[in-house]
Each structure stands twice: as C-alpha cells, then as structure tokens.
Design an enzyme around this catalytic site. Structure first.
Site, PDB file in Angstrom:
ATOM      1  N   HIS A 136       0.882  -1.116  -0.047  1.00  0.00           N
ATOM      2  CA  HIS A 136      -0.020  -0.060   0.246  1.00  0.00           C
ATOM      3  C   HIS A 136       0.884   1.531   0.482  1.00  0.00           C
ATOM      4  CE1 HIS A 136      -3.670   1.824   1.793  1.00  0.00           C
ATOM      5  NE2 HIS A 136      -3.057   3.152   2.191  1.00  0.00           N
ATOM      6  N   GLU A 137       1.723   1.637   0.468  1.00  0.00           N
ATOM      7  CA  GLU A 137       2.873   2.480   1.414  1.00  0.00           C
ATOM      8  C   GLU A 137       3.514   2.297  -0.581  1.00  0.00           C
ATOM      9  OE1 GLU A 137       1.787   4.759   3.101  1.00  0.00           O
ATOM     10  OE2 GLU A 137       1.350   2.885   4.046  1.00  0.00           O
ATOM     11  N   HIS A 140       1.026   4.750  -2.632  1.00  0.00           N
ATOM     12  CA  HIS A 140       1.613   6.250  -2.429  1.00  0.00           C
ATOM     13  C   HIS A 140       3.014   6.179  -3.368  1.00  0.00           C
ATOM     14  CE1 HIS A 140      -2.214   6.158  -0.502  1.00  0.00           C
ATOM     15  NE2 HIS A 140      -0.841   5.851   0.557  1.00  0.00           N
TER      16      HIS A 140
HETATM   17  N1  ARG Z   1      -2.909   3.411   7.062  1.00  0.00           N
HETATM   18  C1  ARG Z   1      -1.829   3.630   6.267  1.00  0.00           C
HETATM   19  C2  ARG Z   1      -1.796   4.712   5.111  1.00  0.00           C
HETATM   20  O1  ARG Z   1      -3.091   5.583   4.467  1.00  0.00           O
HETATM   21  C3  ARG Z   1      -1.820   2.126   5.981  1.00  0.00           C
HETATM   22  C4  ARG Z   1      -2.995   1.263   5.221  1.00  0.00           C
HETATM   23  C5  ARG Z   1      -2.991   0.507   4.869  1.00  0.00           C
HETATM   24  N2  ARG Z   1      -3.436  -1.212   5.043  1.00  0.00           N
HETATM   25  C6  ARG Z   1      -3.762  -2.535   5.169  1.00  0.00           C
HETATM   26  N3  ARG Z   1      -4.302  -3.108   4.572  1.00  0.00           N
HETATM   27  N4  ARG Z   1      -2.042  -3.327   5.703  1.00  0.00           N
HETATM   28  O2  ARG Z   1      -0.688   4.558   4.751  1.00  0.00           O
HETATM   29 ZN    ZN Z   2      -2.702   5.376   2.536  1.00  0.00          ZN
END
Ligand code: ARG
Ligand code: ZN
Ligand code: CA
Length: 221
Positions: A136-137, A140
């Site tokens: 996820h990171e 971004h």
């Molecule tokens: N809350 C974090 C973000 O917005 C990471 C979310 C990760 N989710 C997961 N299922 N691992 O960057």
């Molecule tokens: Zn995120």
C-alpha cells in the site's frame, strides 16, 4: 505496460536505543516477494539493494516531523528511482506512510516509505501482517491515491476503473457499496484500508497511472 523497470530497494531497520525491535532477513526477503507479486502486472519489480540497521530511540518511535527529517537525511540511498523502505515501531495505531513521486524534486531526501515493523510478513500486527502495508505505501510512492480519495465525487482517485468509494473499508466486507455510482467498493484493492488477507489487486488503470507517474517524476532522475 510501457516499461519493465527493476527497482533497487534500500531497507532501513530502526531499533530502539537498547536494540529492541527490528525485522529478520527472512521478513525482508518475504516483503520483497510480496511486492513482486503485487506489482507483477504493472511492469515494476523490486530487488534488495542494501540493508542497514540503526539503534536510535527517537527514530524507533518516529511518526513524522523532525525525527523523520533527521532519519531520512542520515539514511536515504540512491536517486529518484530507488525505493527507500524504513521500518520502525511508530505506534499510535499507525501502519505506515509514504511520499508521492511529485514531491521528489522539492524534497529528494524525504522520498520513501515508512512501515511498521510488525506489519511485515510474519509480524504480530494481525490482520495487517502479510506485508500489504508495504504494498500500500509503495502504491502511494508510485503515485496512487486511496480508492476512497474524493469520496463519491469525480475525479475520486483519478483512476477510472476503481469504483468510487465514500469512506475507507475495514475488515473484509462483502457487497459494500457506499456510492450511487457504478460498482461495489473496491475493498480487494491494495489502496483501500481492508485487511491484508482481503486486498489482492491493482487495476489496469492503476498500473497505467503508476507507469505514467514513473515517466513524469522518477525515470532518468
Ligand atoms: N493507513 C496507512 C496509509 O494510509 C496504511 C494502510 C494499510 N492497510 C493494510 N491493509 N495493510 O498509508
Ligand atoms: Zn494510504
Ligand atoms: Ca476511481
């Protein structure tokens, strides 16, 4: 996809002042494998280019601000095409955060992702311990927004094949549909907030956006 890009990954492991915390070599290798599986259809692959370990109590619990600037200024490696992957014990219920590709030119040293150590594969942060916080990171870092960006209104996440979503999903809901526009919420997408076990895809539109962001902000820089 337009290009086959192999991305060097510099892993930075932050331990407490007394050496608590950290991740194993197996976890690092498994995190790289998780990334390679997630990005397989995008044209991007990842390889481990370097690992360093630092004992620093301030950086160990850093959630951003001056500790982040200090840590990254000390540790960042490579140019715009290198992924710097910091891991610490941030706390506060945070799983990670990232910089966007368009920020590289004004703040090159800050570029990278910071991920909770216990979210790496085999860590203790269940249901977020399959390595998809890293996925996820890095999404971004590649220029993707959350699937719920902008709620139900255009342009949403600026990707046309991810259905609109009013708010972050949690857990692993079936048939969630928070917008009157077409399609159920993309809770299986890596850019939502669902459990790791639930998220398993980037769309073709996200892959196209990542490639165009790469060309605009990272390749050749
Ligand atoms: N809350 C974090 C973000 O917005 C990471 C979310 C990760 N989710 C997961 N299922 N691992 O960057
Ligand atoms: Zn995120
Ligand atoms: Ca969308």
């Amino acid at each position: 996809h337009a290009q086959a890009v192999s991305i060097p990954v510099y892993f930075h492991i932050i331990k407490s002042a007394t050496g608590a915390g950290g991740v194993t070599t197996t976890q690092i290798n498994n995190q790289i494998t998780v990334l390679n599986n997630a990005y397989a259809a995008s044209g991007f692959s990842f390889y481990l280019a370097g690992t360093d370990t630092t004992n620093n109590g301030t950086w160990y619990t850093c959630t951003g601000g001056s500790c982040e600037t200090q840590m990254k200024n000390a540790l960042r490696q490579g140019t715009a095409t290198a992924l710097n992957f910091y891991t610490n014990n941030m706390g506060g219920g945070l799983l990670g955060w990232a910089t966007f590709p368009w920020s590289y030119s004004s703040a090159p040293k800050m570029d990278g992702v910071v991920v909770l150590q216990s979210s790496l594969p085999g860590g203790s942060a269940s249901p977020f311990n399959l390595g998809d916080t890293g996925t996820h990171e890095v999404g971004h870092w590649m220029g993707l927004y959350h699937t719920f960006q902008g709620g139900c209104a255009a342009p949403g996440d600026s990707v046309s094949d991810t259905p609109d979503e009013a708010s972050p999903a949690s857990g692993c809901p079936t048939g969630r549909n928070t917008c009157s526009t077409a399609g159920n919420d993309p809770i299986d997408n890596f850019m939502d907030y669902s459990d790791d076990a639930c998220m398993n895809k980037f769309t073709a539109g996200q892959n196209t956006r990542m490639n165009s962001m790469w060309t605009s902000y990272r390749s050749g820089r």
